[in-house]
Enzyme design. Structure first.
Site, mmCIF file in Angstrom:
data_model
loop_
_atom_site.group_PDB
_atom_site.id
_atom_site.type_symbol
_atom_site.label_atom_id
_atom_site.label_comp_id
_atom_site.label_asym_id
_atom_site.label_seq_id
_atom_site.Cartn_x
_atom_site.Cartn_y
_atom_site.Cartn_z
ATOM 1 N N GLU A 104 -120.342 51.784 -163.989
ATOM 2 C CA GLU A 104 -119.625 50.440 -163.952
ATOM 3 C C GLU A 104 -118.913 49.853 -164.968
ATOM 4 O OE1 GLU A 104 -121.847 45.989 -162.774
ATOM 5 O OE2 GLU A 104 -123.214 47.976 -163.269
ATOM 6 N N PHE A 105 -118.005 49.048 -164.953
ATOM 7 C CA PHE A 105 -117.503 48.281 -165.731
ATOM 8 C C PHE A 105 -117.999 46.946 -165.775
ATOM 9 C CE2 PHE A 105 -114.545 45.570 -168.075
ATOM 10 C CZ PHE A 105 -114.023 46.358 -169.240
ATOM 11 N N ASP A 161 -132.240 53.218 -178.943
ATOM 12 C CA ASP A 161 -130.968 52.940 -180.048
ATOM 13 C C ASP A 161 -130.348 51.565 -179.851
ATOM 14 O OD1 ASP A 161 -129.181 53.875 -181.959
ATOM 15 O OD2 ASP A 161 -127.768 54.698 -180.548
#
Length: 337
Positions: free
Chosen positions: A136-137, A241
């Protein structure tokens, strides 16, 4: 605007806007190009990214592709289509295992229905080597909700994402470009000593011949238990992270976290990149309202920074060695070993 759409043919053609196909009127069966420009013809089956977008992705047209800035390891591209944009990362030298780990982490975080992450769609191999991930953007926007929302939603994810298998992950993945070993382990101290500190210390010795940091670091790794007295540790789903480059906000101002190195671990390990994440008091206050602070939190904070300092030492060189060694030596003095 470039428009790519599926046709009954098995190929897609990409033409220069200045090329024109004309026909010789005296010999209509012999077409020729006037002022030809170079172009490429690519079969859909040769481009698995286009293939997926134009089939399972439900798009009928790709109207534009554009490079997206960000990481230094992968190439990132936005594909605009008639059903909305897709975000694609490719790597020409690494196989799909790296992206498979990322996709699994994104999927599990997404399924907690807490903090927003891009939904992963597809991982695969590129035909000429390398791999890709389609997801997904997410349209980014202003940081209106701020660090309080980030802390609260991250804590909600930790609370929701549990594992009955112990500490680890179903696949090994990467932290930056360094392998991250996630073998399931029933005890957190053993897991962290072996698969986090121990692995990084061995890399430092093998890469730099650094026997000093290896020996002192292993002495610390064997004596971690006093730092965890009276602490109840449950395996929590971690992003793994979490630094400023992997934290953003969507167009509604809500926090989004990206590019994970997920595993199930002690919730406090999530703050190991805090030295370049910019977490402030509002972040921690909101976090600990959902996940109460455990006894001895302050004396463990540097321990979780150590893993990431060691990784930066192994990735980027000696400028990070002094920070890692300082933490090790401080703990050896504190623990009197």
């Amino acid at each position: 605007m470039v428009v790519i759409s599926p046709t009954p043919s098995t190929s897609l053609s990409f033409f220069s806007s200045q090329s024109r196909l004309s026909f010789n009127t005296s010999s209509p069966s012999k077409p020729f190009f006037t002022k030809p420009k170079p172009f490429a013809i690519m079969a859909m089956s040769e481009d698995p990214v286009l293939n997926w977008i134009l089939t399972e992705g439900k798009a009928t047209q790709i109207t534009k592709t554009s490079s997206v800035g960000g990481g230094c390891i992968n190439l990132a591209t936005r594909y605009d289509t008639d059903v909305g944009p897709f975000f694609v990362k490719t790597n020409r030298s690494i196989g799909p295992s790296m992206f498979e780990g990322e996709a699994l982490g994104l999927k599990l975080m997404y399924e907690t229905n807490t903090i927003r992450v891009p939904k992963p769609f597809k991982v695969g191999s590129l035909p000429r080597g390398g791999s890709y991930i389609i997801m997904e953007f997410v349209e980014f926007g202003a940081s209106r909700s701020g660090q309080a929302a980030l802390g609260r939603k991250l804590a909600e994810m930790h609370k929701a994402g549990k594992s009955a298998k112990g500490f680890g992950f179903d696949v090994d993945n990467t932290i930056g470009s360094t392998p991250q070993i996630n073998t399931w382990t029933s005890d957190w101290i053993d897991f962290y000593a072996k698969h986090r500190l121990g692995y990084q210390l061995k890399l430092a010795r093998d890469q730099y011949g650094d026997s000093s940091i290896y020996e002192k670091g292993h002495k610390l790794a064997k004596n971690l238990a006093p730092l965890f007295e009276n602490v109840v540790i449950e395996p929590c789903l971690l992003h793994g992270d979490l630094w400023s480059g992997n934290i953003t906000y969507d167009k509604n101002g809500e926090p989004v976290i990206l590019d994970p190195a997920c595993y199930y671990g002690h919730s406090e390990a999530e703050f190991g990149m805090s030295w370049c994440a910019g977490f402030g008091s509002s972040f921690y206050n909101s976090y600990f309202e959902v996940m109460p602070k455990q006894p001895g939190f302050e004396k463990r904070r540097e321990l979780y920074l150590l893993y990431h300092y060691l990784n930066h030492y192994n990735l980027f060189g000696s400028s990070y060695r002094s920070s890692a060694m300082s933490i090790i030596e401080d703990y050896l003095r504190m623990l009197r070993i």
